[in-house]
Design an enzyme around this catalytic site. Structure first.
Site, PDB file in Angstrom:
ATOM      1  CG  MET A   1      -3.972  -6.764   5.094  1.00 31.03           C
ATOM      2  SD  MET A   1      -5.115  -5.390   5.359  1.00 31.03           S
ATOM      3  CE  MET A   1      -4.122  -4.340   6.437  1.00 31.03           C
ATOM      4  CG  ASP A   2       3.871  -8.478   2.134  1.00 31.59           C
ATOM      5  OD1 ASP A   2       4.212  -7.284   2.189  1.00 31.59           O
ATOM      6  OD2 ASP A   2       4.665  -9.399   1.876  1.00 31.59           O
ATOM      7  N   GLY A   3       2.256  -6.601   0.039  1.00 30.64           N
ATOM      8  CA  GLY A   3       2.401  -6.456  -1.402  1.00 30.64           C
ATOM      9  C   GLY A   3       1.920  -5.140  -1.972  1.00 30.64           C
ATOM     10  CB  THR A 175      -1.458 -11.254   0.340  1.00 36.77           C
ATOM     11  OG1 THR A 175      -1.064 -10.022   0.945  1.00 36.77           O
ATOM     12  CG2 THR A 175      -2.853 -11.610   0.796  1.00 36.77           C
ATOM     13  CB  SER A 176       2.777 -10.226  -1.385  1.00 37.99           C
ATOM     14  OG  SER A 176       3.743 -10.512  -0.395  1.00 37.99           O
TER      15      SER A 176
END
Length: 224
Positions: A1-3, A175-176
């Site tokens: 769950m990046d960003g 993500t991101s």
């Protein structure tokens, strides 16, 4: 769950608000997963390396994690609705006592659920998980009086995800726009796992980002 942090900066928000919005995105995506009958979801909630961030950010994250775990205890509607068992996967001894207590309480209230699994990986590192699994396999062998080589199956049986009843990993999503695994589920994704990368920051991630990945997985699985 990046960003989360880059999302916050792009919105002129404080970093802690980016993490809060990230938890809302998690709740949104989990609802999609469980409605689609996904049997197991593992999320990278907090990396062991994240303890190296500023004390202010770490403290804010500890507060947020405790708050959300206690919220699950009080209003575990999503877990109850879909029969989801919660596992906190990681080296929880590194957490403050108040967060450990919240984690144990959240796990306990969902222990009877048996339709799906949610692994909250925190504080987690795949290298730490594999090291712990090897150590456990050796201890088990010595306790049984067995002097033999440690096998892949021995290690696999002692992984935190295996001990929590998780099935094999089908899809790993980041993500991101960053295309690296960052010490997440490295053992679990070493065979037959599809890797998917999204340019969307995690707090903005939703159905229209997620659905093409699920359809791509389905198409490849049927073609195999």
């Amino acid at each position: 769950m990046d960003g989360n942090r880059r999302y916050a900066r792009s919105k002129n928000k404080l970093v802690k608000h980016g993490h809060s919005d990230g938890f809302l995105a998690l709740k949104r995506v989990l609802a999609i997963c469980f409605r689609l009958n996904v049997k197991c979801v593992s999320t990278y909630g907090f990396a062991i390396d994240n303890f190296k961030r500023s004390p202010e950010e770490v403290e804010a994250l500890m507060d947020l994690i405790e708050e959300k775990l206690l919220e699950i205890c009080e209003h575990g509607d999503l877990l109850e609705q879909y029969g989801v068992r919660l596992n906190v996967v990681g080296n929880t001894a590194l957490f403050p006592e108040r967060v450990r207590a919240a984690a144990h309480k959240a796990e306990a209230i969902s222990r009877h659920n048996d339709k799906a699994i949610l692994n909250l990986c925190m504080p987690y590192a795949s290298s730490d998980e594999m090291t712990t699994a090897v150590q456990s396999a050796i201890r088990n062998g010595l306790a049984a009086g067995e002097y033999r080589d440690i096998t892949v199956d021995d290690i696999d049986s002692q992984l935190m995800t295996t001990l929590g009843g998780s099935p094999p990993l089908d899809v790993l999503i980041r993500t991101s726009g960053v295309k690296r695994l960052s010490d997440f589920l490295l053992w679990q994704c070493c065979e037959n796992t599809q890797l998917q990368f999204s340019p969307t920051y995690w707090p903005d991630f939703g159905l229209w980002d997620f659905l093409p990945m699920l359809l791509d997985y389905q198409r490849k699985a049927w073609a195999a």
